[in-house]
Design a protein around this motif. Structure first.
Motif, PDB file in Angstrom:
ATOM      1  N   GLU A 136      40.644  25.229  40.615  1.00  0.00           N
ATOM      2  CA  GLU A 136      41.113  26.501  41.197  1.00  0.00           C
ATOM      3  C   GLU A 136      40.877  27.650  40.209  1.00  0.00           C
ATOM      4  OE1 GLU A 136      41.831  26.570  44.220  1.00  0.00           O
ATOM      5  OE2 GLU A 136      42.359  24.506  44.720  1.00  0.00           O
ATOM      6  N   ALA A 137      39.664  27.708  39.674  1.00  0.00           N
ATOM      7  CA  ALA A 137      39.335  28.690  38.634  1.00  0.00           C
ATOM      8  C   ALA A 137      39.129  30.081  39.215  1.00  0.00           C
ATOM      9  CB  ALA A 137      38.071  28.254  37.892  1.00  0.00           C
ATOM     10  N   ILE A 138      39.538  31.069  38.443  1.00  0.00           N
ATOM     11  CA  ILE A 138      39.279  32.470  38.783  1.00  0.00           C
ATOM     12  C   ILE A 138      38.707  33.167  37.548  1.00  0.00           C
ATOM     13  CG2 ILE A 138      41.047  32.581  40.575  1.00  0.00           C
ATOM     14  CD1 ILE A 138      42.875  34.008  38.591  1.00  0.00           C
ATOM     15  N   SER A 139      38.151  34.335  37.749  1.00  0.00           N
ATOM     16  CA  SER A 139      37.610  35.123  36.641  1.00  0.00           C
ATOM     17  C   SER A 139      38.746  35.792  35.872  1.00  0.00           C
ATOM     18  CB  SER A 139      36.644  36.181  37.184  1.00  0.00           C
ATOM     19  OG  SER A 139      37.259  36.908  38.226  1.00  0.00           O
ATOM     20  N   ASP A 140      38.432  36.309  34.676  1.00  0.00           N
ATOM     21  CA  ASP A 140      39.441  37.044  33.907  1.00  0.00           C
ATOM     22  C   ASP A 140      39.832  38.334  34.623  1.00  0.00           C
ATOM     23  OD1 ASP A 140      39.437  35.126  31.928  1.00  0.00           O
ATOM     24  OD2 ASP A 140      37.970  36.169  30.680  1.00  0.00           O
ATOM     25  N   LYS A 141      38.832  38.997  35.190  1.00  0.00           N
ATOM     26  CA  LYS A 141      39.064  40.240  35.913  1.00  0.00           C
ATOM     27  C   LYS A 141      38.609  40.061  37.363  1.00  0.00           C
ATOM     28  CE  LYS A 141      38.379  43.113  31.801  1.00  0.00           C
ATOM     29  NZ  LYS A 141      37.571  44.196  31.174  1.00  0.00           N
ATOM     30  N   SER A 142      39.189  40.853  38.243  1.00  0.00           N
ATOM     31  CA  SER A 142      38.826  40.768  39.657  1.00  0.00           C
ATOM     32  C   SER A 142      37.660  41.704  39.947  1.00  0.00           C
ATOM     33  CB  SER A 142      40.023  41.134  40.533  1.00  0.00           C
ATOM     34  OG  SER A 142      39.669  41.096  41.898  1.00  0.00           O
ATOM     35  N   TYR A 143      36.574  41.151  40.508  1.00  0.00           N
ATOM     36  CA  TYR A 143      35.374  41.947  40.780  1.00  0.00           C
ATOM     37  C   TYR A 143      35.083  42.107  42.266  1.00  0.00           C
ATOM     38  CZ  TYR A 143      34.606  40.745  35.883  1.00  0.00           C
ATOM     39  OH  TYR A 143      34.756  40.567  34.527  1.00  0.00           O
ATOM     40  N   LEU A 144      35.865  41.456  43.121  1.00  0.00           N
ATOM     41  CA  LEU A 144      35.546  41.415  44.549  1.00  0.00           C
ATOM     42  C   LEU A 144      36.459  42.303  45.376  1.00  0.00           C
ATOM     43  CD1 LEU A 144      34.716  37.625  45.092  1.00  0.00           C
ATOM     44  CD2 LEU A 144      33.290  39.455  44.140  1.00  0.00           C
ATOM     45  N   ASN A 145      37.125  43.247  44.732  1.00  0.00           N
ATOM     46  CA  ASN A 145      37.986  44.213  45.433  1.00  0.00           C
ATOM     47  C   ASN A 145      39.145  43.537  46.149  1.00  0.00           C
ATOM     48  OD1 ASN A 145      36.071  46.335  44.779  1.00  0.00           O
ATOM     49  ND2 ASN A 145      34.790  45.514  46.418  1.00  0.00           N
ATOM     50  N   GLU A 146      39.554  42.368  45.653  1.00  0.00           N
ATOM     51  CA  GLU A 146      40.640  41.619  46.278  1.00  0.00           C
ATOM     52  C   GLU A 146      41.988  42.054  45.697  1.00  0.00           C
ATOM     53  OE1 GLU A 146      38.034  37.611  47.286  1.00  0.00           O
ATOM     54  OE2 GLU A 146      39.097  37.743  45.373  1.00  0.00           O
ATOM     55  N   PRO A 147      43.028  42.180  46.536  1.00  0.00           N
ATOM     56  CA  PRO A 147      44.297  42.736  46.075  1.00  0.00           C
ATOM     57  C   PRO A 147      45.092  41.813  45.153  1.00  0.00           C
ATOM     58  CG  PRO A 147      44.475  42.054  48.363  1.00  0.00           C
ATOM     59  CD  PRO A 147      43.028  41.927  47.983  1.00  0.00           C
ATOM     60  N   GLU A 148      44.896  40.497  45.270  1.00  0.00           N
ATOM     61  CA  GLU A 148      45.625  39.537  44.438  1.00  0.00           C
ATOM     62  C   GLU A 148      44.648  38.820  43.512  1.00  0.00           C
ATOM     63  OE1 GLU A 148      48.831  39.284  44.484  1.00  0.00           O
ATOM     64  OE2 GLU A 148      49.410  40.219  46.378  1.00  0.00           O
ATOM     65  N   HIS A 149      45.202  38.267  42.418  1.00  0.00           N
ATOM     66  CA  HIS A 149      44.362  37.550  41.456  1.00  0.00           C
ATOM     67  C   HIS A 149      45.163  36.364  40.920  1.00  0.00           C
ATOM     68  CE1 HIS A 149      40.631  37.406  39.293  1.00  0.00           C
ATOM     69  NE2 HIS A 149      41.212  37.425  38.108  1.00  0.00           N
ATOM     70  N   ILE A 150      45.359  35.370  41.794  1.00  0.00           N
ATOM     71  CA  ILE A 150      46.226  34.235  41.502  1.00  0.00           C
ATOM     72  C   ILE A 150      45.433  32.948  41.714  1.00  0.00           C
ATOM     73  CG2 ILE A 150      48.378  33.053  42.107  1.00  0.00           C
ATOM     74  CD1 ILE A 150      49.250  35.755  43.402  1.00  0.00           C
ATOM     75  N   ARG A 151      45.492  32.037  40.762  1.00  0.00           N
ATOM     76  CA  ARG A 151      44.759  30.789  40.897  1.00  0.00           C
ATOM     77  C   ARG A 151      45.305  29.963  42.067  1.00  0.00           C
ATOM     78  NH1 ARG A 151      43.591  28.070  35.031  1.00  0.00           N
ATOM     79  NH2 ARG A 151      42.366  26.644  36.342  1.00  0.00           N
ATOM     80  N   GLY A 152      44.410  29.644  42.979  1.00  0.00           N
ATOM     81  CA  GLY A 152      44.770  28.768  44.082  1.00  0.00           C
ATOM     82  C   GLY A 152      45.219  29.462  45.344  1.00  0.00           C
TER      83      GLY A 152
END
Length: 336
Positions: A136-152
């Motif tokens: 359930e990996a995510i990037s350090d910063k959000s690049y896809l204009n998504e409002p949340e940045h939570i693993r999973g």
């Protein structure tokens, strides 16, 4: 009606097989008939205790890993594994969690893809401990204009991620998207570009927001083909909606390697799908008149970056080294 029955064929088959495994005490004393999400009904293919859904040697580790990395579990309880026996998240963990701290075996898996010659794998920096496969990996910063940045949950995340180096000393991220019994519709109600907000029916507000979020990135993408009109295109139907976002994620990771802890020069996108999953692989989509693979490959510029592989084939390099793991997987997922 025929197409509808085919759509459910593999999922029904796997549920029935897991019911038999429950009866045969494959899951210990768990008798099934557990609850799923908030549904008050009991299901015979759902385990009473979700921990029994995991390969026994990884149970404590999986709980510790998800808690230590603030990852939400799929299903009704974000803090505990689901008892849903045909969950793809559970299938992914049962295949890969045992290997996550074994760099030699992880490298054998990705070299078994026979696409790139890898010489080294690195611990994935997003994890709290040393892990050569991150879940359930995510990037350090959000690049896809998504409002949340939570693993999973609530953002684009990768089922499993491997970080490796090739013979030319160039670094790669290997994205693994794991499918098991998923099946997707292609009617207007499945069109994510036309979806409404609950409070505003008929205006496609949620769909318009999605297109504002992703259309510009698709147009700038080197891998995804640009379209004159993105509304109701393959990009906004599953499973392609998910694949689109993961492709954009990978491109942004490479583009922003200077500021990301994972500094990747290239990526591979691996789609793990059981070869018998007719529900997913053989469905003909109305908007393309093609099956899943052909539909998606028609949206890509560079075919070599996308690989479909059966889970048994993926795991074959470690078959002789870890016979207990392989036999568990064989009994649970491969035997017919």
């Amino acid at each position: 009606m025929e197409k509808y029955n085919v759509k459910l064929m593999y999922r029904s088959q796997e549920k029935k097989r897991h019911i038999e495994l429950i009866k045969d005490k494959f899951f210990g004393n768990d008798k099934g008939y557990g609850y799923f999400r908030k549904d008050e009904k009991r299901y015979n293919f759902v385990l009473e205790d979700g921990i029994n859904n995991l390969y026994e040697p990884i149970r404590n580790e999986a709980l510790k890993y998800f808690k230590g990395n603030d990852i939400e579990w799929w299903g009704g309880n974000p803090d505990y594994p689901t008892g849903h026996t045909v969950s793809s998240q559970i299938a992914c963990l049962n295949h890969l969690m045992f290997l996550r701290q074994k760099p030699t075996e992880v490298m054998e898996l990705i070299n078994g893809l026979e696409r790139v010659e890898f010489t080294k794998v690195f611990p994935v920096p997003c994890d709290a401990d040393i892990s050569y496969i991150a879940f359930e990996a995510i990037s350090d910063k959000s690049y896809l204009n998504e409002p949340e940045h939570i693993r999973g949950s609530y953002c684009t995340s990768i089922d499993a991620l491997i970080y490796a180096e090739d013979i030319n000393n160039e670094k790669w991220i290997i994205l693994i998207e794991w499918k098991y019994t998923e099946a997707y519709g292609d009617s207007s109600k499945d069109d994510k570009s036309l979806e409404d907000y609950e409070w505003c029916k008929g205006e496609h507000g949620k769909g318009r927001e999605r297109m504002r979020r992703y259309n510009g990135l698709i147009t700038k993408s080197q891998q995804l083909k640009s379209l004159e009109n993105y509304e109701s295109s393959a990009y906004y139907f599953e499973p392609f909606y998910q694949l689109m976002r993961q492709t954009l994620w990978a491109e942004q990771m490479v583009k922003n390697k200077a500021t990301e802890r994972i500094k990747a020069d290239h990526y591979l996108h691996i789609h793990v799908i059981p070869k018998d999953s007719v529900d997913l692989l053989q469905k003909t989509y109305k908007f393309s008149n093609q099956n899943m693979e052909v539909t998606w490959r028609n949206m890509l510029n560079e075919q070599s970056k996308y690989i479909i592989i059966d889970p048994q084939e993926l795991m074959s390099p470690i078959k002789s080294r870890y016979p207990e793991l392989y036999n568990y997987l064989k009994t649970r997922y491969y035997d017919k």
